[in-house]
Scaffold this motif. Structure first.
Motif, PDB file in Angstrom:
ATOM      1  N   VAL A 227     -39.170  -7.254 -34.173  1.00  0.00           N
ATOM      2  CA  VAL A 227     -38.340  -7.472 -33.139  1.00  0.00           C
ATOM      3  C   VAL A 227     -38.345  -9.139 -32.660  1.00  0.00           C
ATOM      4  O   VAL A 227     -39.219  -9.528 -33.415  1.00  0.00           O
ATOM      5  CB  VAL A 227     -39.271  -6.560 -31.934  1.00  0.00           C
ATOM      6  CG1 VAL A 227     -39.089  -5.145 -32.007  1.00  0.00           C
ATOM      7  CG2 VAL A 227     -40.559  -7.309 -31.528  1.00  0.00           C
ATOM      8  N   GLY A 228     -37.593  -9.251 -32.032  1.00  0.00           N
ATOM      9  CA  GLY A 228     -37.086 -10.619 -31.494  1.00  0.00           C
ATOM     10  C   GLY A 228     -38.259 -11.336 -30.680  1.00  0.00           C
ATOM     11  O   GLY A 228     -38.886 -10.570 -29.849  1.00  0.00           O
ATOM     12  N   SER A 229     -38.516 -12.549 -30.880  1.00  0.00           N
ATOM     13  CA  SER A 229     -39.353 -13.002 -29.928  1.00  0.00           C
ATOM     14  C   SER A 229     -39.218 -14.425 -29.330  1.00  0.00           C
ATOM     15  O   SER A 229     -39.953 -15.209 -28.505  1.00  0.00           O
ATOM     16  CB  SER A 229     -40.946 -13.100 -30.658  1.00  0.00           C
ATOM     17  OG  SER A 229     -40.803 -13.894 -31.878  1.00  0.00           O
TER      18      SER A 229
ATOM     19  N   GLN B 293     -40.630  -2.366 -29.624  1.00  0.00           N
ATOM     20  CA  GLN B 293     -40.429  -3.307 -28.167  1.00  0.00           C
ATOM     21  C   GLN B 293     -39.040  -3.599 -28.229  1.00  0.00           C
ATOM     22  O   GLN B 293     -38.332  -3.914 -29.234  1.00  0.00           O
ATOM     23  CB  GLN B 293     -41.172  -4.698 -28.364  1.00  0.00           C
ATOM     24  CG  GLN B 293     -40.970  -5.504 -27.221  1.00  0.00           C
ATOM     25  CD  GLN B 293     -41.794  -5.499 -26.143  1.00  0.00           C
ATOM     26  OE1 GLN B 293     -43.033  -5.102 -26.251  1.00  0.00           O
ATOM     27  NE2 GLN B 293     -41.518  -5.613 -24.934  1.00  0.00           N
TER      28      GLN B 293
ATOM     29  N   ARG C  50     -35.313  -4.379 -25.050  1.00  0.00           N
ATOM     30  CA  ARG C  50     -34.871  -4.563 -23.894  1.00  0.00           C
ATOM     31  C   ARG C  50     -33.887  -3.440 -23.491  1.00  0.00           C
ATOM     32  O   ARG C  50     -33.315  -2.955 -24.358  1.00  0.00           O
ATOM     33  CB  ARG C  50     -33.985  -6.107 -23.894  1.00  0.00           C
ATOM     34  CG  ARG C  50     -34.831  -7.203 -24.257  1.00  0.00           C
ATOM     35  CD  ARG C  50     -34.047  -8.210 -23.999  1.00  0.00           C
ATOM     36  NE  ARG C  50     -34.966  -9.468 -24.382  1.00  0.00           N
ATOM     37  CZ  ARG C  50     -34.956 -10.504 -23.961  1.00  0.00           C
ATOM     38  NH1 ARG C  50     -33.753 -10.820 -22.971  1.00  0.00           N
ATOM     39  NH2 ARG C  50     -35.500 -11.662 -24.351  1.00  0.00           N
TER      40      ARG C  50
ATOM     41  N   ASN D 262     -35.494  -6.563 -28.466  1.00  0.00           N
ATOM     42  CA  ASN D 262     -36.179  -7.453 -27.861  1.00  0.00           C
ATOM     43  C   ASN D 262     -35.259  -9.053 -27.987  1.00  0.00           C
ATOM     44  O   ASN D 262     -35.896  -9.982 -27.775  1.00  0.00           O
ATOM     45  CB  ASN D 262     -37.697  -7.759 -28.087  1.00  0.00           C
ATOM     46  CG  ASN D 262     -38.539  -8.476 -27.409  1.00  0.00           C
ATOM     47  OD1 ASN D 262     -38.103  -8.226 -26.129  1.00  0.00           O
ATOM     48  ND2 ASN D 262     -39.102  -9.378 -27.643  1.00  0.00           N
TER      49      ASN D 262
HETATM   50  C1  LIG Z   1     -39.974 -10.091 -26.668  1.00  0.00           C
HETATM   51  O1  LIG Z   1     -39.455 -11.590 -26.536  1.00  0.00           O
HETATM   52  C2  LIG Z   1     -39.907 -12.358 -25.356  1.00  0.00           C
HETATM   53  C3  LIG Z   1     -39.207 -13.566 -25.442  1.00  0.00           C
HETATM   54  O2  LIG Z   1     -37.917 -13.253 -25.185  1.00  0.00           O
HETATM   55  C4  LIG Z   1     -41.260 -12.746 -26.004  1.00  0.00           C
HETATM   56  O3  LIG Z   1     -41.939 -13.371 -25.078  1.00  0.00           O
HETATM   57  C5  LIG Z   1     -42.096 -11.364 -26.148  1.00  0.00           C
HETATM   58  O4  LIG Z   1     -43.378 -11.867 -26.854  1.00  0.00           O
HETATM   59  C6  LIG Z   1     -41.379 -10.609 -27.188  1.00  0.00           C
HETATM   60  N1  LIG Z   1     -42.237  -9.279 -27.570  1.00  0.00           N
HETATM   61  C7  LIG Z   1     -42.593  -9.200 -28.613  1.00  0.00           C
HETATM   62  C8  LIG Z   1     -43.480  -7.918 -28.890  1.00  0.00           C
HETATM   63  O5  LIG Z   1     -42.359  -9.958 -29.789  1.00  0.00           O
END
Ligand SMILES: *[C@@H]1O[C@H](CO)[C@@H](O)[C@H](O)[C@H]1NC(C)=O
Ligand SMILES: *[C@@H]1O[C@H](CO)[C@@H](O)[C@H](O)[C@H]1NC(C)=O
Ligand SMILES: *[C@@H]1O[C@H](CO)[C@@H](O)[C@H](O)[C@H]1NC(C)=O
Ligand SMILES: *[C@@H]1O[C@H](CO)[C@@H](O)[C@H](O)[C@H]1NC(C)=O
Ligand SMILES: *[C@@H]1O[C@H](CO)[C@@H](O)[C@H](O)[C@H]1NC(C)=O
Length: 555
Positions: free
Chosen positions: A210-212, A245, A247, A279
């Motif tokens: 998922v994106g982070s 995870q 949105r 995400n």
């Molecule tokens: C989802 O994205 C947010 C930033 O947009 C990040 O802080 C969060 O760690 C991410 N969740 C996961 C499970 O990687």
């Protein structure tokens, strides 16, 4: 020569000298589904778009080639919007000539864009008809939506002619959209049905994929008077978003989200880009431009030319027959795609839902390529279905998957080896049906059959089409961008040169099945067939996410 003939020749000559058509090949017929309402009154206001001739288009093309070719030292060195502007901005002469022409008709209410190559001007219908000899504005209606268009082709004075590419707002109609066929197959109720978890299983996405990255983002663009509904997205994610995870809200809507009922198309795009591109911040571009004389797709292109800080990946499910559009328009829109690509933006278009398509020309039939799918500067996505519709198995051609060869754009270098190898080794339809020298598409594919979508609070099964596969691939490219950003690498940008260099590596090759073509004696309903390696039905195949990530995560 008799005097009368000389005189009429002179007349003909002088009319040729004084004004000419910019888009003589543009289809100006209004289809029957648009009912004529009335002639537009002389004092009613219109908004027209002037596409000014740009400079250095060949340099832009060369720059795009360099920043998109992984073997170039300039790979990933994308330009800012300002840099694009200084490259393509129209010459002083072009700006002067066009402004003087507009001013001489009293037109002063114009907006420009950062790249200075579009002008959007408000004027009365009377002024517009005097400015553009030949034009006659009428109002039309379809499904309660009104539209103003010219019933006849427009011309422009000769001294302005070579300073403009085209004038928007006179002819092109909002697209009908790809038919999201709801196929009622027998035993449909027992079908697996595609959901986010089925997609994530098939394409090997784990719950960790998922994106982070905070400011990564992706977008879908819609031009069909369709709206996604925030409550549908929330319900979709509640029903189908288990196990990863994600949105459940869109971060930004650009344009006007109408009220009323949600559209399946709009719901589909948003729900699925947010399921693979989980995400990641998601934007929706929707019905940009409110005036009845505007062209929604063109308005979106203008927004891209006027905004910084855009999402890195855009997926668009819009297409028209190439033969319904002028070459001048398509060529200019293609340049707009280059402007986006050189900035590191990835544009993904659905390949269409009519297979190879069919155009009836007298007794002869030919396949019917679709634009923008046929642009060499976008990544075009076709469709597949599961071999066994009751299980997550390998994929075969979805017979609706759009594909073929452009009659407008020549085959780009990045694909010649792959396409020529297909042309040499596979049994082909008769050569009179398609143009072997044209840009061939699609570039890749994903599942496009039997999706679940939540629309107007109701889960709807059996939604199919390449407008499903396109956001699915878009979301995965966003995930790869995310990983690249974490390593300090630039966005993928225009993917094709790199995609074709992979030679099929990291993709599931689709080798079974054919898509639709003309229903005639010669080809009997069949277009092209899938084959090992690249083919004009499913491109290179569908993404094996971890493998694709691995090969796209260097440099
Ligand atoms: C989802 O994205 C947010 C930033 O947009 C990040 O802080 C969060 O760690 C991410 N969740 C996961 C499970 O990687
Ligand atoms: C482009 O953006 C600028 C401000 O950023 C604005 O002034 C201008 O009107 C916009 N142009 C169009 C055609 O909307
Ligand atoms: C990905 O999926 C395919 C087919 O479902 C499977 O054969 C393969 O082992 C999976 N994993 C990787 C890393 O490719
Ligand atoms: C994220 O945003 C920051 C601040 O606006 C910017 O400096 C950075 O380049 C952005 N990164 C990406 C990958 O867009
Ligand atoms: C075939 O495509 C090329 C561009 O690749 C074009 O120049 C030519 O006119 C096309 N032929 C037909 C019959 O459309």
């Amino acid at each position: 020569m008799n005097k009368l003939l000389v005189f009429s020749l002179l007349l003909l000559f002088s009319s040729v000298v004084w004004s000419g058509y910019l888009e003589s090949d543009q289809d100006v017929l209004i289809p029957q589904e648009w009912a004529h309402v009335d002639r537009v009154g002389p004092t009613e206001e219109l908004e027209l778009t002037f596409a000014l001739k740009q400079q250095n288009v060949h340099l832009l093309e060369e720059k795009l080639r360099l920043v998109s070719d992984p073997d170039s030292v300039q790979y990933g060195k994308h330009l800012s919007l300002e840099e694009v502007a200084s490259l393509v901005r129209p010459s002083d002469l072009t700006e002067k000539v066009v402004h003087r022409w507009l001013q001489s008709h009293g037109i002063t209410n114009c907006l420009t864009v950062r790249t200075q190559d579009f002008l959007q001007c408000t004027m009365t219908a009377e002024t517009a008809e005097r400015l553009l000899p030949g034009s006659r504005f009428h109002r039309y209606m379809r499904d309660g939506h009104y539209l103003v268009r010219s019933s006849a082709p427009y011309s422009v004075p000769n001294d302005v002619h070579h300073h403009l590419d085209f004038v928007g707002g006179l002819h092109r109609l909002p697209p009908k959209g790809l038919d999201l066929s709801k196929k009622q197959k027998s035993k449909a109720g027992f079908h697996l049905g595609v959901t986010p978890s089925i997609l994530r299983t098939r394409y090997n996405l784990t719950s960790a994929d998922v994106g982070s990255v905070q400011n990564n983002s992706q977008a879908v663009a819609q031009f069909l008077e369709q709206y996604y509904h925030p409550a549908d997205l929330a319900e979709f994610m509640a029903m189908f978003g288990g196990g990863f995870q994600h949105r459940s809200e869109v971060d930004r809507v650009v344009g006007t989200q109408g009220g009323g009922k949600a559209g399946i198309e709009a719901s589909l795009d948003v729900e699925y880009i947010m399921s693979t591109g989980a995400n990641i911040s998601t934007w929706v571009f929707t019905n940009p431009g409110r005036h009845e004389s505007q062209e929604p797709f063109l308005q979106w292109m203008i927004l891209l030319s006027n905004m910084t800080g855009l999402p890195w990946v855009h997926t668009i499910s819009y297409g028209d027959d190439e033969d319904s559009l002028s070459a001048a328009y398509m060529t200019r829109i293609n340049t707009e795609f280059m402007k986006a690509g050189v900035r590191g933006i990835s544009l993904l278009f659905a390949s269409g839902d009519s297979g190879a398509g069919c155009r009836h020309l007298g007794k002869e039939n030919t396949f019917r390529p679709s634009f923008p799918a046929s642009s060499p500067y976008v990544t075009t996505v076709g469709g597949t279905s599961f071999k066994n519709p009751y299980k997550v198995t390998y994929e075969v051609t979805d017979s609706i998957s759009g594909g073929g060869f452009s009659n407008i754009f020549k085959m780009p270098d990045y694909q010649t080896t792959a396409v020529n190898s297909y042309l040499k080794t596979v049994a082909l339809p008769p050569k009179s049906y398609f143009n072997t020298s044209g840009r061939a598409y699609p570039d890749m594919a994903a599942l496009s059959d039997n999706y679940w979508v939540v629309s107007n609070r109701v889960p709807v099964p059996l939604v199919s089409g390449t407008s499903a596969s396109t956001p699915v691939v878009g979301g995965m490219l966003s995930l790869i961008n995310d990983q690249r950003f974490m390593k300090g690498l630039p966005a993928l940008g225009f993917l094709n040169p790199r995609l074709y260099k992979l030679n099929g590596k990291a993709l599931f090759d689709v080798t079974e099945g054919c898509h639709y073509g003309c229903l005639d004696e010669q080809v009997q309903g069949q277009g092209f067939c899938a084959a090992p390696s690249w083919d004009p039905v499913t491109g290179w195949g569908t993404p094996n996410y971890p493998a694709l990530l691995a090969v796209l995560l260097s440099d």
